[in-house]
Design a protein around this motif. Structure first.
Motif, PDB file in Angstrom:
ATOM      1  N   ALA A  94       1.085  -1.170  -0.082  1.00  0.00           N
ATOM      2  CA  ALA A  94      -0.123   0.013  -0.106  1.00  0.00           C
ATOM      3  C   ALA A  94       0.848   1.090   0.056  1.00  0.00           C
ATOM      4  CB  ALA A  94      -0.889   0.028   1.152  1.00  0.00           C
ATOM      5  N   ALA A  95       1.369   1.609  -1.221  1.00  0.00           N
ATOM      6  CA  ALA A  95       2.314   2.934  -1.276  1.00  0.00           C
ATOM      7  C   ALA A  95       1.541   4.031  -0.842  1.00  0.00           C
ATOM      8  CB  ALA A  95       2.832   2.745  -2.738  1.00  0.00           C
ATOM      9  N   ALA A  96       0.057   4.061  -1.201  1.00  0.00           N
ATOM     10  CA  ALA A  96      -0.632   5.357  -0.520  1.00  0.00           C
ATOM     11  C   ALA A  96      -1.962   5.081  -0.147  1.00  0.00           C
ATOM     12  CB  ALA A  96      -0.580   6.368  -1.983  1.00  0.00           C
ATOM     13  N   TYR A 115      -9.074   4.398   0.516  1.00  0.00           N
ATOM     14  CA  TYR A 115      -8.404   3.952  -0.810  1.00  0.00           C
ATOM     15  C   TYR A 115      -7.237   3.879  -0.521  1.00  0.00           C
ATOM     16  CZ  TYR A 115     -12.606   5.120  -3.334  1.00  0.00           C
ATOM     17  OH  TYR A 115     -14.219   5.303  -3.814  1.00  0.00           O
ATOM     18  N   ALA A 116      -6.594   2.589  -1.321  1.00  0.00           N
ATOM     19  CA  ALA A 116      -5.128   2.080  -1.116  1.00  0.00           C
ATOM     20  C   ALA A 116      -4.523   1.941  -2.308  1.00  0.00           C
ATOM     21  CB  ALA A 116      -5.033   0.965  -0.146  1.00  0.00           C
ATOM     22  N   ALA A 117      -3.458   2.452  -2.819  1.00  0.00           N
ATOM     23  CA  ALA A 117      -2.649   2.394  -4.123  1.00  0.00           C
ATOM     24  C   ALA A 117      -1.865   1.399  -4.111  1.00  0.00           C
ATOM     25  CB  ALA A 117      -2.251   3.502  -4.558  1.00  0.00           C
ATOM     26  N   LEU A 162     -11.661   0.318   0.350  1.00  0.00           N
ATOM     27  CA  LEU A 162     -12.108  -0.653   1.590  1.00  0.00           C
ATOM     28  C   LEU A 162     -13.147   0.131   2.550  1.00  0.00           C
ATOM     29  CD1 LEU A 162      -8.325  -1.359   2.706  1.00  0.00           C
ATOM     30  CD2 LEU A 162     -10.010  -2.640   1.199  1.00  0.00           C
ATOM     31  N   LYS A 163     -14.155  -0.529   3.007  1.00  0.00           N
ATOM     32  CA  LYS A 163     -14.816  -0.009   4.085  1.00  0.00           C
ATOM     33  C   LYS A 163     -14.014  -0.083   5.389  1.00  0.00           C
ATOM     34  CE  LYS A 163     -18.501   0.394   1.631  1.00  0.00           C
ATOM     35  NZ  LYS A 163     -19.142   2.045   1.557  1.00  0.00           N
ATOM     36  N   THR A 164     -14.704   0.794   6.481  1.00  0.00           N
ATOM     37  CA  THR A 164     -13.873   0.777   7.870  1.00  0.00           C
ATOM     38  C   THR A 164     -13.645  -0.547   8.569  1.00  0.00           C
ATOM     39  OG1 THR A 164     -16.006   1.270   8.812  1.00  0.00           O
ATOM     40  CG2 THR A 164     -14.634   3.174   8.156  1.00  0.00           C
ATOM     41  N   ASP A 165     -14.522  -1.732   8.179  1.00  0.00           N
ATOM     42  CA  ASP A 165     -14.316  -3.118   8.735  1.00  0.00           C
ATOM     43  C   ASP A 165     -13.369  -3.913   7.758  1.00  0.00           C
ATOM     44  OD1 ASP A 165     -15.771  -3.452   6.150  1.00  0.00           O
ATOM     45  OD2 ASP A 165     -17.394  -4.509   7.355  1.00  0.00           O
ATOM     46  N   GLY A 166     -12.609  -3.429   6.953  1.00  0.00           N
ATOM     47  CA  GLY A 166     -11.797  -4.169   6.111  1.00  0.00           C
ATOM     48  C   GLY A 166     -12.117  -4.869   4.775  1.00  0.00           C
ATOM     49  N   THR A 167     -13.455  -4.832   4.611  1.00  0.00           N
ATOM     50  CA  THR A 167     -14.179  -5.053   3.507  1.00  0.00           C
ATOM     51  C   THR A 167     -13.762  -4.528   2.145  1.00  0.00           C
ATOM     52  OG1 THR A 167     -16.021  -5.943   4.487  1.00  0.00           O
ATOM     53  CG2 THR A 167     -16.353  -5.883   1.975  1.00  0.00           C
ATOM     54  N   VAL A 168     -13.107  -5.311   1.246  1.00  0.00           N
ATOM     55  CA  VAL A 168     -13.032  -4.796  -0.061  1.00  0.00           C
ATOM     56  C   VAL A 168     -14.263  -4.501  -0.711  1.00  0.00           C
ATOM     57  CG1 VAL A 168     -11.596  -4.784  -2.282  1.00  0.00           C
ATOM     58  CG2 VAL A 168     -10.393  -5.728  -0.070  1.00  0.00           C
ATOM     59  N   ALA A 169     -14.534  -2.998  -1.347  1.00  0.00           N
ATOM     60  CA  ALA A 169     -15.898  -2.564  -1.638  1.00  0.00           C
ATOM     61  C   ALA A 169     -15.696  -2.603  -3.018  1.00  0.00           C
ATOM     62  CB  ALA A 169     -16.371  -1.358  -1.069  1.00  0.00           C
TER      63      ALA A 169
END
Length: 370
Positions: A156-158, A168-170, A180-187
């Motif tokens: 996760a560079a950004a 959002y993770a780049a 990602l949702k706050t629970d870690g689910t990839v939306a």
């Protein structure tokens, strides 16, 4: 027998002559030296000496002839990294800091390089192990997404939080941006459809929910609308105004102007909201020189805060005249010191969060900037 040897010698001479005729090679047999005091004619080789042909090569780049026709030596290459300079002769040491390291049973952070900060003080950290959440006090909450084949995340560079609260993770290796949702689910994820990224290394949302992405490999900045559609891009590979060699940092000011840093040219460039180049500042453009400009953020005071990873320092610029206001430099491993810092974030109260990558920790520091 003597006649047989003479015949063989004649055959060898004829064979050498044939080779000379076919290849153009010059074969000179040794002869007697000229009598003492007798010099060969000008431009001719002395008898008995091999003919020497000299090919004069044109001077190479940076080695042009001077007035006498002799090549000038090429200018020396610059040292790397260049010596740091600024208009502040004595940097201010950072004050004591709150150190954030624990990640439950993982034993600590591992080279953290990206941060995102929510309005309530919740902190998100991206490192080699994954994406982690900390509460406003700095206590580890959970790991939202681990790196590895199970998730597909490599690094996760950004990180960036959207106005709706999604993270959002780049991933610069897979050229994807995860939502990602706050629970870690990839939306959802961006980059595997009509929009393709090329080394995404920085993310930033504006107040309307548009996402800006720095693509390091293609030296471009993308602007995506809230639906993920590409609405604008600017930048190109190069070292001229409006171009990038190795872009890294990204931030926006209240007027929508876009600031992008370049690791290779040691510059910060400013663009308007349409992507039109405005100006550069940094190396060779002012006295305020920074190297390896990574994380960038506009503080609540309207000033630009940057991480200079090469010189282990934080610099603060006044954007009305692009001059350095204050500089913090304190390399080391104690609280308030750092090694190889990568990213930073600032809360509305002016508290600074630094991804202290070389020390495997995050530092939370309350600055007093006049």
């Amino acid at each position: 027998m003597r006649h047989l040897l003479q015949v063989l010698a004649l055959v060898m001479i004829l064979a050498a002559a044939a080779c000379q005729s076919e290849t153009g090679a010059s074969l000179r047999l040794p002869t007697q030296a000229p009598p003492t005091g007798q010099a060969p004619a000008q431009g001719q080789a002395a008898p008995g000496q091999p003919t020497l042909q000299i090919q004069v090569m044109p001077p190479g780049p940076g080695s042009q002839p001077d007035a006498s026709g002799n090549p000038k030596p090429a200018p020396p290459l610059p040292t790397f990294p260049p010596a740091a300079t600024s208009s502040i002769p004595t940097p201010t040491p950072l004050p004591g800091a709150t150190v954030i390291t624990a990640t439950d049973d993982q034993g600590g952070l591992r080279r953290p390089m990206s941060l995102a900060l929510a309005q309530d003080g919740t902190l998100y950290v991206g490192d080699q192990l994954g994406i982690h959440q900390f509460d406003p006090s700095g206590k580890y909450v959970k790991t939202l997404m681990k790196t590895g084949p199970d998730t597909g995340l490599r690094l996760a560079a950004a990180l960036a939080l959207s106005p709706s609260g999604d993270l959002y993770a780049a991933d610069t290796f897979t050229n994807l941006v995860y939502r990602l949702k706050t629970d870690g689910t990839v939306a959802g994820k961006l980059g595997d459809g009509e929009v393709r990224f090329d080394g995404p290394v920085a993310l930033k949302f504006d107040s309307q929910g548009n996402l800006f992405v720095v693509n390091q490999n293609s030296s471009e900045v993308y602007k995506l609308d809230p639906s993920g559609k590409l609405v604008m891009k600017f930048g190109a590979k190069g070292d001229q105004n409006g171009q990038f060699v190795r872009p890294r940092g990204l931030t926006l000011d209240k007027d929508g102007n876009i600031y992008v840093s370049d690791l290779s040219t040691f510059l910060m460039q400013k663009f308007d909201k349409t992507g039109k180049y405005i100006r550069s500042f940094g190396y060779q453009h002012s006295n305020e020189q920074g190297w390896f400009i990574r994380g960038m953020e506009i503080g609540p005071d309207g000033r630009l805060y940057i991480v200079d990873g090469a010189q282990q320092r934080i610099q603060i610029f006044e954007l009305t005249n692009y001059t350095l206001v204050k500089e913090f430099q304190n390399p080391g491993r104690d609280p308030g010191q750092f090694q190889d810092p990568e990213d930073l974030r600032i809360d509305p109260q002016g508290t600074l969060y630094i991804a202290d990558k070389g020390n495997n920790r995050i530092q939370k520091i309350k600055l007093s900037v006049q």
